[in-house]
Write a protein that holds these residues in place. Structure first.
Motif, PDB file in Angstrom:
ATOM      1  N   HIS A 182       0.842  -1.192   0.000  1.00  0.00           N
ATOM      2  CA  HIS A 182       0.000   0.000   0.000  1.00  0.00           C
ATOM      3  C   HIS A 182       0.874   1.238   0.000  1.00  0.00           C
ATOM      4  O   HIS A 182       1.840   1.329   0.758  1.00  0.00           O
ATOM      5  CB  HIS A 182      -0.948  -0.004   1.195  1.00  0.00           C
ATOM      6  CG  HIS A 182      -2.077  -0.952   0.999  1.00  0.00           C
ATOM      7  ND1 HIS A 182      -2.005  -2.282   1.331  1.00  0.00           N
ATOM      8  CD2 HIS A 182      -3.300  -0.765   0.449  1.00  0.00           C
ATOM      9  CE1 HIS A 182      -3.138  -2.878   1.011  1.00  0.00           C
ATOM     10  NE2 HIS A 182      -3.940  -1.979   0.470  1.00  0.00           N
ATOM     11  N   VAL A 183       0.525   2.166  -0.889  1.00  0.00           N
ATOM     12  CA  VAL A 183       1.289   3.404  -1.044  1.00  0.00           C
ATOM     13  C   VAL A 183       0.339   4.592  -1.057  1.00  0.00           C
ATOM     14  O   VAL A 183      -0.853   4.452  -1.322  1.00  0.00           O
ATOM     15  CB  VAL A 183       2.123   3.402  -2.349  1.00  0.00           C
ATOM     16  CG1 VAL A 183       3.180   2.313  -2.333  1.00  0.00           C
ATOM     17  CG2 VAL A 183       1.230   3.277  -3.582  1.00  0.00           C
ATOM     18  N   ASP A 184       0.894   5.750  -0.767  1.00  0.00           N
ATOM     19  CA  ASP A 184       0.192   7.012  -0.974  1.00  0.00           C
ATOM     20  C   ASP A 184       0.694   7.592  -2.281  1.00  0.00           C
ATOM     21  O   ASP A 184       1.892   7.516  -2.583  1.00  0.00           O
ATOM     22  CB  ASP A 184       0.480   8.000   0.157  1.00  0.00           C
ATOM     23  CG  ASP A 184      -0.084   7.555   1.496  1.00  0.00           C
ATOM     24  OD1 ASP A 184      -0.912   6.615   1.532  1.00  0.00           O
ATOM     25  OD2 ASP A 184       0.313   8.155   2.516  1.00  0.00           O
ATOM     26  N   GLU A 194      -4.354   8.650  -0.361  1.00  0.00           N
ATOM     27  CA  GLU A 194      -3.769   7.655   0.543  1.00  0.00           C
ATOM     28  C   GLU A 194      -4.275   6.240   0.307  1.00  0.00           C
ATOM     29  O   GLU A 194      -5.414   6.031  -0.087  1.00  0.00           O
ATOM     30  CB  GLU A 194      -4.055   8.066   1.991  1.00  0.00           C
ATOM     31  CG  GLU A 194      -3.430   9.391   2.356  1.00  0.00           C
ATOM     32  CD  GLU A 194      -3.764   9.838   3.774  1.00  0.00           C
ATOM     33  OE1 GLU A 194      -4.819   9.444   4.302  1.00  0.00           O
ATOM     34  OE2 GLU A 194      -2.951  10.600   4.329  1.00  0.00           O
ATOM     35  N   GLY A 195      -3.382   5.295   0.601  1.00  0.00           N
ATOM     36  CA  GLY A 195      -3.748   3.892   0.703  1.00  0.00           C
ATOM     37  C   GLY A 195      -4.124   3.198  -0.587  1.00  0.00           C
ATOM     38  O   GLY A 195      -5.165   2.558  -0.660  1.00  0.00           O
ATOM     39  N   PHE A 196      -3.263   3.245  -1.593  1.00  0.00           N
ATOM     40  CA  PHE A 196      -3.500   2.555  -2.863  1.00  0.00           C
ATOM     41  C   PHE A 196      -2.640   1.299  -2.929  1.00  0.00           C
ATOM     42  O   PHE A 196      -1.458   1.336  -2.605  1.00  0.00           O
ATOM     43  CB  PHE A 196      -3.177   3.479  -4.045  1.00  0.00           C
ATOM     44  CG  PHE A 196      -4.249   4.484  -4.320  1.00  0.00           C
ATOM     45  CD1 PHE A 196      -5.052   4.373  -5.444  1.00  0.00           C
ATOM     46  CD2 PHE A 196      -4.472   5.532  -3.446  1.00  0.00           C
ATOM     47  CE1 PHE A 196      -6.044   5.297  -5.696  1.00  0.00           C
ATOM     48  CE2 PHE A 196      -5.474   6.462  -3.678  1.00  0.00           C
ATOM     49  CZ  PHE A 196      -6.262   6.346  -4.806  1.00  0.00           C
ATOM     50  N   ARG A 197      -3.237   0.207  -3.377  1.00  0.00           N
ATOM     51  CA  ARG A 197      -2.513  -1.066  -3.512  1.00  0.00           C
ATOM     52  C   ARG A 197      -1.776  -1.098  -4.843  1.00  0.00           C
ATOM     53  O   ARG A 197      -2.351  -0.816  -5.892  1.00  0.00           O
ATOM     54  CB  ARG A 197      -3.504  -2.237  -3.423  1.00  0.00           C
ATOM     55  CG  ARG A 197      -2.868  -3.607  -3.509  1.00  0.00           C
ATOM     56  CD  ARG A 197      -3.873  -4.716  -3.211  1.00  0.00           C
ATOM     57  NE  ARG A 197      -5.141  -4.547  -3.889  1.00  0.00           N
ATOM     58  CZ  ARG A 197      -5.429  -5.045  -5.089  1.00  0.00           C
ATOM     59  NH1 ARG A 197      -4.533  -5.731  -5.773  1.00  0.00           N
ATOM     60  NH2 ARG A 197      -6.620  -4.861  -5.628  1.00  0.00           N
ATOM     61  N   VAL A 198      -0.490  -1.457  -4.807  1.00  0.00           N
ATOM     62  CA  VAL A 198       0.333  -1.538  -6.018  1.00  0.00           C
ATOM     63  C   VAL A 198      -0.025  -2.810  -6.789  1.00  0.00           C
ATOM     64  O   VAL A 198       0.035  -3.909  -6.236  1.00  0.00           O
ATOM     65  CB  VAL A 198       1.836  -1.526  -5.666  1.00  0.00           C
ATOM     66  CG1 VAL A 198       2.686  -1.748  -6.906  1.00  0.00           C
ATOM     67  CG2 VAL A 198       2.215  -0.221  -4.973  1.00  0.00           C
ATOM     68  N   PRO A 245      -3.296   0.779   5.086  1.00  0.00           N
ATOM     69  CA  PRO A 245      -4.081   0.633   3.855  1.00  0.00           C
ATOM     70  C   PRO A 245      -5.234   1.630   3.849  1.00  0.00           C
ATOM     71  O   PRO A 245      -5.779   1.974   4.892  1.00  0.00           O
ATOM     72  CB  PRO A 245      -4.624  -0.798   3.934  1.00  0.00           C
ATOM     73  CG  PRO A 245      -3.711  -1.506   4.877  1.00  0.00           C
ATOM     74  CD  PRO A 245      -3.229  -0.458   5.855  1.00  0.00           C
ATOM     75  N   GLY A 246      -5.571   2.119   2.668  1.00  0.00           N
ATOM     76  CA  GLY A 246      -6.648   3.086   2.518  1.00  0.00           C
ATOM     77  C   GLY A 246      -8.010   2.413   2.573  1.00  0.00           C
ATOM     78  O   GLY A 246      -8.104   1.189   2.672  1.00  0.00           O
TER      79      GLY A 246
END
Length: 162
Positions: A91-93, A107-111, A159-160
């Motif tokens: 999970h990244v912003d 915020e909280g996007f899964r790669v 996680p978002g």
């Protein structure tokens, strides 16, 4: 002209009528400059999913791209994932970079590994609308530049929302 089921409005183009001195369709093209993201950044395009009309998504699935259960995903070339020191499923912003230096963060996007062009990424809108600077618009149409946002991906604290 009427027909069963409604009224047919005139459409000169469909009738092969062009109201200009040439009497035919005229096409133009504009100069194009490829955007480049700085080292460690990606060029993000925002996009619709399969079951989405305008900004209204009807499901959290996108059968066009094989995404199921969430719209908070960022599609990234596998080589870029490795090069950025990230991992599939992490999970990244998403943080946009613009000349005003204001922080715009989604915020909280899964790669998700995806065969995007190296240096590019994609994510759904309206979830990513926050990343588009209001003053970043196309020269002639004045449309937001939501197909070319320079972003960096930062590991998320959590996680978002799904």
């Amino acid at each position: 002209m009427t027909r069963p089921g409604g009224i047919q409005l005139p459409n000169p183009v469909n009738e092969g009528v062009y109201h200009n001195p040439a009497g035919k369709a005229l096409f133009t093209r504009n100069a194009w400059e490829m955007l480049r993201a700085p080292e460690g950044h990606l060029l993000l395009q925002t996009m619709r999913s399969h079951d989405q009309w305008n900004t209204v998504p009807y499901t959290s699935n996108d059968r066009y791209r094989g995404i199921h259960g969430s719209r908070r995903v960022v599609l990234v070339n596998p080589e870029d994932i490795t090069g950025l020191g990230l991992a599939e499923g992490q999970h990244v912003d998403l943080v946009s970079v613009w000349q005003d230096n204001a922080e715009r963060r989604a915020e909280g996007f899964r790669v998700v590994p995806y065969p995007t062009t190296r240096g590019c990424a994609a994510a759904y809108y309206p979830e990513t609308n926050v990343l588009v600077p209001l003053e970043s618009v196309a020269d002639k149409s004045n449309q937001p530049t939501s197909k070319g946002i320079v972003v960096r991906l930062e590991p998320a604290a959590a996680p978002g929302p799904v």
